[in-house]
Design an enzyme around this catalytic site. Structure first.
Site, mmCIF file in Angstrom:
data_model
loop_
_atom_site.group_PDB
_atom_site.id
_atom_site.type_symbol
_atom_site.label_atom_id
_atom_site.label_comp_id
_atom_site.label_asym_id
_atom_site.label_seq_id
_atom_site.Cartn_x
_atom_site.Cartn_y
_atom_site.Cartn_z
ATOM 1 C CG HIS A 106 -1.861 -0.795 1.182
ATOM 2 N ND1 HIS A 106 -2.521 -1.604 1.851
ATOM 3 C CD2 HIS A 106 -2.867 -0.851 -0.483
ATOM 4 C CE1 HIS A 106 -3.727 -1.897 1.102
ATOM 5 N NE2 HIS A 106 -4.086 -1.533 -0.024
ATOM 6 C CD GLU A 139 -8.144 -15.392 -19.424
ATOM 7 O OE1 GLU A 139 -6.782 -14.667 -19.393
ATOM 8 O OE2 GLU A 139 -8.767 -15.885 -19.245
ATOM 9 C CG ASP A 172 -3.776 -15.961 -18.340
ATOM 10 O OD1 ASP A 172 -2.843 -17.202 -18.132
ATOM 11 O OD2 ASP A 172 -4.372 -16.550 -18.031
ATOM 12 C CB CYS A 195 -8.199 -6.198 -21.093
ATOM 13 S SG CYS A 195 -8.727 -8.276 -20.966
#
Ligand code: PEP
Ligand code: MG
Length: 583
Positions: free
Chosen positions: A197, A440, A464, A511
């Site tokens: 974070h 993918e 992938d 994507c």
């Protein structure tokens, strides 16, 4: 030459300043005990420290919200939830009650236990959450000693009259959120990873940062001159004049570049010859959605919803998911496309609440849609949540890891069932919601013509698709030469998928990481890709590059690369024929 320390590039940019070393706060060492009979009083002392930590967090949260720092607010909301957590707070109380631990020791041990458990997990995201648990438990320990908000930070920044470069073993999210960029030029931590974070906050505040630099980073002296090269993950200690001059020039160049890119914010994504595409973002949370909107994305091309399932002992409810999807849509406003991918657990993403068996080849195993079709209860909860949120924005639904037409049909049958349920409960949703699949798996790419008749859209997942086409595990750093989407066998599949979709008048997005890679953009534009989904920070540079390219000139380039030998040949060919890449 300056002494150089190498770490992980966590937040881009260059900072020059004087070192300020933040010493670790003292945490209780060993275990101290209370006397028999003192348990109730110690529990009261503990509970009031927790209450006071809660008050401090709430005040911090109010301040963050008032300043519009949504990203940080969500982190502190999670910290507030940790203060209610049985495994953390309950476990500390139990130690006081039944083992007569002093409150400080009880909190410390319970916090360390949960943090160590998280730190041992394979999943990088969950590992990084250990820092949040430690942050919360230290806040309670500080309160037990009647101390308040982190001291060293303010003291060190107040003492510095020029920009400081902060060095620490690790920075808690609270520490990072309080850094004032007008005082702190950059920071370096010995521990931490890119998805901690602190790193996320550093990127959102725009502070150059290096994490995971190792213990060596702690041997710096206060006041030494430091350069942080956040792009290369490099710290220069006591730089020579010429190094200093080089980095000052780089700082100026970077500021100029930022100002130039800013003009593309809020603009349509069009090529120099007027061809429009969509540049959208990959996100994993509502806070990512807000950041992506700020960074110029037109919407979301991939919401990795599995992150809502991770980092918690139970599964997210329909209501929680509905809220997240609705808020992601609201971050962009009406009409902006938001593609929600149903959860893709398995592969490198584990989920303790599902107790999946260990597999020898998890990427070829029980994963994503395969789990969902096997567990319709789980799947339907998510489908209902997405459908309900579709009443509040332009949501689309996308199924990952589809290999066969049968899987797609089963998934849509379950979607239809979920719609039917909502209709009979009189709950609103978009009846026209688009449903598509990720391409993918090479099997789906090969059958794209058949899928194209039934789906509303495709989104090509090259991360992938490359690993399955090249038989190269995407996590294996030794196979980098194979894990390259520019290899012609991958490009041929992409070309085939785009053609198949367009033949049926369906749109195609991408994507996988390839979509945000500059050298791939001319090829994909030439092939006719309609939507490019990438990490938010890549959007404005992609829009700038697009504005210099002529789509009409790229069709022949996209064809030519299909006949080249390998990725290297494709890369050189594109670099040679697309001079705009260098501008
Ligand atoms: C992909 O495989 O390209 C993709 C976008 O999905 P993930 O990286 O989440 O597997
Ligand atoms: Mg994938």
């Amino acid at each position: 030459m300056a002494t150089k320390i190498k770490g992980i590039a966590a937040s881009e940019g260059y900072a020059i300043g004087r070192a300020v070393i933040l010493r670790e706060e003292v945490v209780p060492e060993g275990i101290s005990y209370i006397e028999a009979g003192e348990e109730a009083a110690e529990l009261t002392r503990f509970d009031s420290a927790v209450a006071s930590a809660r008050g401090e967090l709430e005040a911090l949260l109010d301040r963050m919200k008032a300043d519009g720092r949504e990203k940080e607010s969500e982190i502190f909301e999670a910290h507030l939830m940790l203060l209610e957590d049985e495994e953390l707070i309950g476990a500390a109380q139990e130690r006081i009650r039944s083992q007569r631990y002093k409150a400080e020791a009880a909190m410390n041990e319970a916090g360390e236990e949960v943090a160590d458990m998280l730190a041992a997990l394979d999943d990088e995201y969950l590992r990084e959450r250990a820092a949040d648990v430690r942050d919360v438990s230290r806040r309670v320990i500080r309160k037990l000693g009647n101390r308040s908000e982190s001291d060293g930070l303010q003291a060190s920044s107040a003492a510095a009259n020029e920009k400081s470069i902060l060095f620490a073993f690790d920075l808690t999210p609270s520490d990072t959120a309080q850094l004032d960029p007008s005082v702190i030029g950059g920071f370096v931590t010995a521990a931490g990873g890119r998805t901690s974070h602190s790193a996320i906050i550093a990127r959102s505040v725009g502070i150059p940062a290096i994490v995971g630099a190792g213990e060596g980073a702690l041997h710096i002296e206060n006041g030494q001159l430091i350069i942080v090269d956040g792009a290369a993950g490099l710290v220069l200690v006591d730089p020579k004049d010429e190094e200093l001059a080089r980095y000052q020039a780089l700082q100026q160049q970077a500021a100029g570049k930022r100002a130039l890119l800013d003009q593309y914010r809020g603009q349509p994504s069009v090529s120099a010859d007027g061809h429009q595409v969509e540049l959208v973002a990959n996100i994993g949370s509502v806070q990512d959605a807000r950041q992506a909107q700020e960074l110029g994305a037109e919407g979301v091309g991939l919401f990795r919803t599995e992150f809502l399932y991770m980092g918690r002992p139970d599964l997210p409810t329909e209501e929680e998911q509905f809220k997240a999807y609705k808020e992601a849509a609201e971050a962009f406003g009406p009409g902006s496309p938001i593609v929600i991918r149903t959860m893709d657990i398995g592969g490198d993403k584990e989920l303790p609440s599902l107790q999946l068996e260990k597999e020898d080849n998890p990427f070829l195993g029980y994963r994503a849609i395969r789990i969902c079709l096997d567990r319709p209860d789980l799947f339907k909860t998510q489908l209902r949540a997405v459908l309900r949120a579709s009443a509040h924005g332009n949501l689309k639904i996308m199924f990952p890891m589809i290999a066969t037409l049968g899987e797609w049909r089963q998934a849509t049958a379950l979607l239809e069932q979920a719609k039917q349920e909502l209709r009979s409960e009189n709950i609103a949703f978009n009846e026209q919601i688009e449903a598509g699949i990720m391409i993918e798996i090479p099997a789906a790419a090969q059958m794209a013509d058949r899928f194209a008749r039934e789906v509303d859209f495709f989104s090509i997942g090259t991360n992938d698709l490359v690993q399955y086409t090249m038989a190269a595990d995407r996590m294996n750093p030794k196979l980098g030469y194979l894990s390259d989407p520019l290899h012609p066998p991958v490009l041929r599949l992409i070309d085939r998928v785009i053609r198949a979709a367009h033949k049926e008048n369906k749109w195609v997005g991408m994507c996988g990481e390839m979509a945000g890679t500059p050298v791939a953009l001319p090829i994909l534009l030439g092939m006719g890709l309609d939507e490019f989904s990438m990490s938010a920070s890549a959007v404005l540079p992609a829009r700038a590059l697009l504005s210099r390219l002529h789509r009409s000139k790229l069709a022949s380039l996209s064809e030519a690369v299909l006949d080249l030998d390998d990725a290297e040949a494709v890369r050189s060919y594109v670099e040679k024929h697309v001079p705009e890449l260098k501008d």
